[in-house]
Every structure is written in C-alpha cells, then in structure tokens.
Design a protein around this motif. Structure first.
Motif, mmCIF file in Angstrom:
data_model
loop_
_atom_site.group_PDB
_atom_site.id
_atom_site.type_symbol
_atom_site.label_atom_id
_atom_site.label_comp_id
_atom_site.label_asym_id
_atom_site.label_seq_id
_atom_site.Cartn_x
_atom_site.Cartn_y
_atom_site.Cartn_z
ATOM 1 N N SER A 50 59.527 52.984 53.070
ATOM 2 C CA SER A 50 58.944 52.469 51.832
ATOM 3 C C SER A 50 58.382 53.497 51.012
ATOM 4 C CB SER A 50 57.929 51.750 52.265
ATOM 5 O OG SER A 50 58.532 50.628 53.226
ATOM 6 N N ARG A 51 58.185 54.672 51.235
ATOM 7 C CA ARG A 51 57.458 55.522 50.282
ATOM 8 C C ARG A 51 58.394 56.004 49.273
ATOM 9 N NH1 ARG A 51 55.366 59.898 54.757
ATOM 10 N NH2 ARG A 51 57.474 59.348 55.276
ATOM 11 N N GLN A 52 59.688 55.845 49.599
ATOM 12 C CA GLN A 52 60.851 56.309 48.519
ATOM 13 C C GLN A 52 61.216 55.211 47.707
ATOM 14 O OE1 GLN A 52 63.803 59.313 49.688
ATOM 15 N NE2 GLN A 52 62.382 60.278 51.099
ATOM 16 N N LYS A 53 60.680 53.970 47.797
ATOM 17 C CA LYS A 53 61.114 52.932 46.915
ATOM 18 C C LYS A 53 61.137 52.989 45.388
ATOM 19 C CE LYS A 53 61.981 48.803 47.422
ATOM 20 N NZ LYS A 53 63.072 48.278 48.227
ATOM 21 N N LEU A 54 60.093 53.491 44.938
ATOM 22 C CA LEU A 54 60.022 53.841 43.426
ATOM 23 C C LEU A 54 61.078 54.913 43.036
ATOM 24 C CD1 LEU A 54 58.914 53.425 40.644
ATOM 25 C CD2 LEU A 54 57.179 55.563 41.333
ATOM 26 N N TYR A 55 61.072 55.961 43.872
ATOM 27 C CA TYR A 55 62.110 56.881 43.794
ATOM 28 C C TYR A 55 63.498 56.355 43.771
ATOM 29 C CZ TYR A 55 65.419 60.436 45.102
ATOM 30 O OH TYR A 55 66.731 61.291 44.896
ATOM 31 N N LEU A 56 63.865 55.749 44.627
ATOM 32 C CA LEU A 56 65.259 55.218 44.841
ATOM 33 C C LEU A 56 65.587 54.381 43.477
ATOM 34 C CD1 LEU A 56 66.284 54.581 48.136
ATOM 35 C CD2 LEU A 56 67.093 56.222 46.727
ATOM 36 N N ASN A 57 64.579 53.551 43.050
ATOM 37 C CA ASN A 57 64.769 52.456 41.839
ATOM 38 C C ASN A 57 65.015 53.227 40.641
ATOM 39 O OD1 ASN A 57 64.321 49.697 43.020
ATOM 40 N ND2 ASN A 57 62.236 49.815 42.939
ATOM 41 N N GLN A 58 64.588 54.606 40.459
ATOM 42 C CA GLN A 58 64.593 55.474 39.605
ATOM 43 C C GLN A 58 66.188 55.859 39.478
ATOM 44 O OE1 GLN A 58 61.131 57.842 40.269
ATOM 45 N NE2 GLN A 58 60.688 57.722 38.053
ATOM 46 N N ILE A 59 66.541 56.202 40.637
ATOM 47 C CA ILE A 59 67.956 56.730 40.884
ATOM 48 C C ILE A 59 68.821 55.612 40.440
ATOM 49 C CG2 ILE A 59 69.356 57.653 42.409
ATOM 50 C CD1 ILE A 59 67.297 59.710 41.745
ATOM 51 N N PHE A 60 68.698 54.470 40.954
ATOM 52 C CA PHE A 60 69.416 53.511 41.037
ATOM 53 C C PHE A 60 69.573 53.137 39.404
ATOM 54 C CE2 PHE A 60 68.674 51.309 45.220
ATOM 55 C CZ PHE A 60 69.261 52.359 45.920
ATOM 56 N N SER A 61 68.473 52.860 38.685
ATOM 57 C CA SER A 61 68.575 52.663 37.515
ATOM 58 C C SER A 61 69.263 53.789 36.481
ATOM 59 C CB SER A 61 67.112 52.139 36.807
ATOM 60 O OG SER A 61 66.680 53.393 36.242
ATOM 61 N N ILE A 62 69.068 54.713 36.837
ATOM 62 C CA ILE A 62 69.836 56.220 36.223
ATOM 63 C C ILE A 62 71.437 55.918 36.370
ATOM 64 C CG2 ILE A 62 70.323 58.679 36.149
ATOM 65 C CD1 ILE A 62 67.294 58.978 36.938
ATOM 66 N N VAL A 63 71.827 55.849 37.500
ATOM 67 C CA VAL A 63 73.247 55.712 37.642
ATOM 68 C C VAL A 63 73.785 54.496 37.059
ATOM 69 C CG1 VAL A 63 73.393 57.075 39.791
ATOM 70 C CG2 VAL A 63 73.154 54.605 39.878
ATOM 71 N N LYS A 64 73.210 53.269 36.887
ATOM 72 C CA LYS A 64 73.580 52.062 36.254
ATOM 73 C C LYS A 64 73.752 52.467 34.703
ATOM 74 C CE LYS A 64 72.100 48.915 39.714
ATOM 75 N NZ LYS A 64 70.652 48.109 40.044
ATOM 76 N N LYS A 65 72.596 53.147 34.152
ATOM 77 C CA LYS A 65 72.592 53.391 32.966
ATOM 78 C C LYS A 65 73.699 54.315 32.469
ATOM 79 C CE LYS A 65 68.243 53.506 30.666
ATOM 80 N NZ LYS A 65 67.181 54.355 30.645
#
Ligand code: ARG
Length: 569
Positions: free
Chosen positions: A332-347
């Motif tokens: 769970s500690r990487q939740k924010l990190y992964l969300n950031q990555i996901f939003s970058i690749v989507k953009k």
C-alpha cells in the motif's frame, strides 16, 4: 451452475420486456429464513421508473414460474421477492455439471492480463516484504487463468540502478581476487558498500563512474553485474520452488531490460509537455484530489529512476502482449506513486483507452507485538528463515502425532508448512495488516491451510473405506437430496462459480472463507450422516458422491490458491 446468475438473467429479460433499459443495482442474496434466494432493491427501480408495482410483480411471478428451476415465488410487501428452488432440478444440475471438467466453469470475457508480482531487488535475499506480493500475485494469476484468460506473469526484478555501481566498486577494490558465489556475500558487500558510499566522497565518485561504465556496457563491469543477477535469481528460484510459485526464469523482465527505451520516453514526455525540466532535473506534476504531486523521472546527473522504468514497462507491455489489463501486486505504500505513473502513461497515450491499470495493494506483515516484522537489529526478516522455521515447527507437531519414517515426515511437513503460510496470507483481506503467527497458521481449529488439507484427507479416507474415490463416485453415483443439510451444501456448491469470479477480482480471501464454510458444512453433515453404516446402497452412494464433490471443490480451490493437497496426513 450458478443460480444467482440464472435469477439475474431472468430479471434482465423481464426488464427488457417491460422496456427498462437503464442498468440498475439490485441484489440477489441467499436467504436462510424465508426462502432460498431473495431479490432486494426492486422497489427502488419501480419508484425511479414510475411503473405500476402490481404489474411488474405479476410479470416476475409469471416468468419465474415458467422455469422449472424455480419452485415458488413469494412477493412480500413492500417489495421483497422470495424465490424457492426446485430440489429435483438442483439434483439434475449437480449430477450433470460435476461430471464436467472444472464443473463447467468458464468466463466469457477472455483477456490478455499481465500480472506484475514478487519483483524483488537484486543483490539481496528475498525478505518478508516480498511474501504477500509473491503469494497473492501467484494465486490471482491462477484464478484468472482458470477463468480462461491469457496470463502473462512478470517478475519485474530490481536489477538496475546506482547500487550496482557501489557493489562493483567495492568488489574491484576489496574483493578482486575472491570468488563470489553466493547471494549472502553479495548482500554483505552491498551493505558495506552502502555505508562507505554515504561517508566517503571518493568512493561515491568511483561508484558513480562504475554506474556509467555499466550503462555503457563495459565488458568487465557487465560481467560482474551479470554474476550478481545470476546468483540472485538462482536463490530466488529456490524459494519459488519451495513455495510452489509459478514464476520461472522466463518470467523475469527486470528493470535493466527497459534502459534502452528511457531516453526516448523522457524526450517524448517533454515534447508532449507532460514533463518539465527544472535545473537539470526532469519531473512530472500530477494531480490527485486537488493535490499536486511531483515525481522525478530523470535526475540532475542524467540518471533514470524506478519511475522512468515503470513508465517504459507499461508502454512495452501493452504493445508486446496486447495487454487489456495490467495488475500490480505492490504494498500500500506505493499507492500514490503508482497512481502518478498510471496518470502519466494515460496522459501520454502510451496505453490503449480500454486497457486497465490496476493496483492490488496490500498491508504489512506484523510481529506479535503488532509492529512490522523485523529482526532485533531492525532489518527485514529473510524469507528463507521464516519458511525454515515454519517447516521445523510443523515437523515437530507431525512427528509427535504420527509414526512415519523420516522421509515421509519431511515430505508432509513441507507441504503442510507451505500451505499454512500461504493460506494464512490469502485468507486475510489483503488491504489489512496481519500478525505472523506460526501456531495460528497451523491450527486445525480455524480457517487454515492445514485444516483444509485435513478435511480433504478425511474425505479421501472415507471414500477409500467404501472402495471408491473422487472420480468414481462423481462419475458413476447418482446424487439425491435427502435432508436439509444436504440441500444447504448443494446451494454452496452452486455458489462456486460466483466465488471464483469474485476472488479473481483481487480477493482470494473470499475463496478461503467459502472453503471454510463448505468444510464446516461437511463436518456437520458427516456427524449426522454416518455413511459407513448406511445399508441402502443407493442412499450410501448418493452421500458418497456429495462428499466427493466437496473434496473436489477443496482440491480445485486449493490448487487455485497455490496449495497442494495430500492424500494422507
Ligand atoms: N522491486 C520493487 C521493490 O522491491 C517492487 C517492484 C514492483 N513492480 C513494479 N513494476 N514497480 O519494492
């Protein structure tokens, strides 16, 4: 074999018939008190759609009555719909479907699904922090595969980064003539090098030079790096084998693989104005619930990061495997990190619109005091160590109870201990933390792996006493519902498909709870139905078939959870 699905289907047909096209949320629940199943939430639909209540209820009654499987339907004011099932039909279904492979369970939606799990870092032994990702990932992969999806298991090992500069610098300086042939010595070197790196500027500078040499693929440096990776993988594979995890060498696509893509990723993200340059650092700002977060994707010194690799890997996975889903098992500690990555690749449009990126996060394993499970010095506990400890406790218990030879004890203890560790983890809701407690994991009085293995062997031995086995009784015996407990068991059997589908959405604990429920029902049933004493052969065979079905369900589910059954304990 799924009754709830049949009810949904019937209702959907009715909604179409009366021209309700909107999708509504209503619930179908198994009901203990008033009927077999109950539909809740219809009244809301009636209100929203402004339709005549009597009219819709009349149609529901008429349509359901036409199907043989539904015996009776009761509508109670203000709008509870109670459904009673026809036992004869249930018998027919059970007799038919249990003969088919996997009880005929299949999912229509077949997808290419990438699962990124385990993914430890190189130059270190695997530790307790890798246990949950490894166990959960493997089991979710099994379940999704069972449902007909194409699964691509990926071990995204951390085999690249500045740490290799330090390790190589240390080896070159202090251990040049020593043969390094195991992971333990590499980890020690890593620790010493890390200390020196933070204190000694000169050593840090040399280490950085080695990173550059590694990046430029200088052959003598690459050679040492390869050796480190090879030794790490060899060690990890031993653990996977012991834990009965399906990850093989071919599943490894580590961070190093993506290095060649990184310069272009940075260029592209800058060009698309998704990334920004600040001094010499490249970063991306992402928004989450009105909060802006920054993430660095290229360091001032030109180095790339964990984040850059993750961005590149998503792009690669979509293209190479035509992935419709990429699932991550990371804590769970990487939740924010992964969300950031996901939003970058989507953009950046690195993934097709339909592709889903999913993070199945999970909690921490704690010690008995409720603190993160660490050694006295505050280091992570090695996985090898806790596996060994669990096996040794299991061995003691088994040798006290049974008179087997040494080889047999060893074989059984391994299977029981591994099932204890894995099942305990899988039976907890993954979001939550849990306490690592070997005695609880091994308990035969709770919902544990050994308890399931034990229930299975019990059924096998009953079948054996009656000169039959799972396959024979399922194939040749005829099943009839003879009492209420049996009917209850039947309803649980009919739930299997739904349970597997729910578990495949990242919740193996649902499967464990189901197993517990059905094994408790079996115990209950067995106490009141002494099969061995039954004289009437048809009745006896019918009951034997029922318990054979239960055993098969236990076997199917345990296999999906990555746990082996035993024929004898
Ligand atoms: N190597 C990382 C760690 O040990 C986990 C990697 C998870 N996967 C990923 N694609 N980021 O924390």
């Amino acid at each position: 074999m799924n009754i709830k699905k049949k009810i949904y289907k019937e209702l959907n047909k009715i909604f179409k018939y009366i021209k309700i096209n909107k999708k509504y949320d209503y619930k179908i629940q198994q009901n203990k008190k008033f009927s077999d199943y109950q539909i809740n939430g219809i009244i809301e639909i009636i209100k929203k759609q402004k339709i005549n209540k009597e009219y819709i209820f009349k149609i529901i009654e008429e349509k359901f009555k036409k199907k043989k499987i539904f015996k009776k339907i009761n509508i109670i004011e203000p709008g509870f719909i109670n459904i009673f099932i026809n036992k004869k039909e249930i018998e027919k279904i059970i007799n038919k479907y249990t003969k088919i492979k996997n009880f005929g369970i299949k999912n229509k939606k077949k997808q290419n699904i990438v699962i990124d799990y385990s993914s430890p870092n190189a130059a270190k032994e695997m530790h307790i922090g890798h246990l949950r990702s490894t166990i959960l990932g493997d089991s979710i992969a099994n379940i999704l595969k069972f449902l007909g999806n194409k699964i691509i298991r990926i071990n995204h090992i951390g085999d690249w980064g500045t740490q290799f500069g330090m390790i190589i610098a240390w080896i070159k300086k202090y251990e040049k003539n020593k043969k390094i042939n195991n992971i333990i010595s590499i980890e020690k070197i890593y620790q010493k090098a890390q200390k020196k790196f933070s204190k000694n500027k000169k050593f840090a500078k040399i280490s950085r030079k080695y990173v550059v040499k590694l990046q430029n693929k200088k052959s003598n440096v690459i050679k040492i790096w390869k050796k480190i990776i090879k030794l790490t993988i060899r060690e990890n594979q031993k653990i996977y084998k012991k834990l009965n995890i399906k990850l093989k060498k071919k599943n490894i696509i580590g961070e190093s693989f993506y290095q060649k893509f990184l310069p272009n990723i940075i260029k592209d993200l800058l060009k698309k104005k998704i990334a920004k340059k600040k001094n010499k650092t490249v970063l991306v700002f992402t928004k989450n619930k009105k909060k802006t977060n920054a993430i660095v994707i290229k360091k001032k010194d030109g180095g790339y990061l964990y984040s850059t690799t993750d961005i590149a890997s998503i792009k690669y996975r979509c293209k190479k495997f035509n992935a419709q889903k990429i699932i991550y098992l990371i804590d769970s500690r990487q939740k924010l990190y992964l969300n950031q990555i996901f939003s970058i690749v989507k953009k950046a449009k690195y993934i097709p619109k339909k592709t889903k990126l999913i993070h199945y996060n999970f909690g921490t394993i704690l010690n008995k005091k409720g603190k993160p499970f660490k050694t006295r010095k505050g280091k992570n506990i090695k996985l090898k160590k806790i596996i060994k400890k669990t096996i040794s406790v299991t061995k003691k218990i088994i040798s006290n109870k049974k008179k087997y030879n040494k080889k047999k004890i060893k074989e059984i203890s391994l299977k029981v201990a591994i099932s204890a560790i894995k099942y305990y983890d899988l039976s907890k809701n993954r979001i939550k933390n849990y306490i690592f407690d070997i005695n609880k994991m091994l308990s035969l009085k709770e919902n544990t792996g050994p308890y399931m293995q034990y229930a299975y062997t019990r059924i096998i031995s009953i079948l054996k006493k009656n000169n039959t086995n799972i396959t024979k009784s399922i194939q040749f015996n005829k099943f009839k519902i003879l009492n209420n407990t049996e009917f209850k068991i039947c309803k649980e059997i009919m739930n299997l498909e739904e349970i597997i589908i729910l578990s495949s959405k990242g919740y193996p604990h649902i499967m464990c709870h189901y197993l517990y429920k059905i094994t408790l029902l079996f115990s209950n049933f067995y106490e009141t139905n002494r099969i061995n004493k039954i004289k009437n052969i048809e009745i006896k065979n019918s009951k034997l078939k029922l318990i054979a079905i239960i055993a098969k369900i236990i076997k199917i589910c345990l296999k999906l959870l990555g746990i082996q059954v035993l024929n004898k304990i």
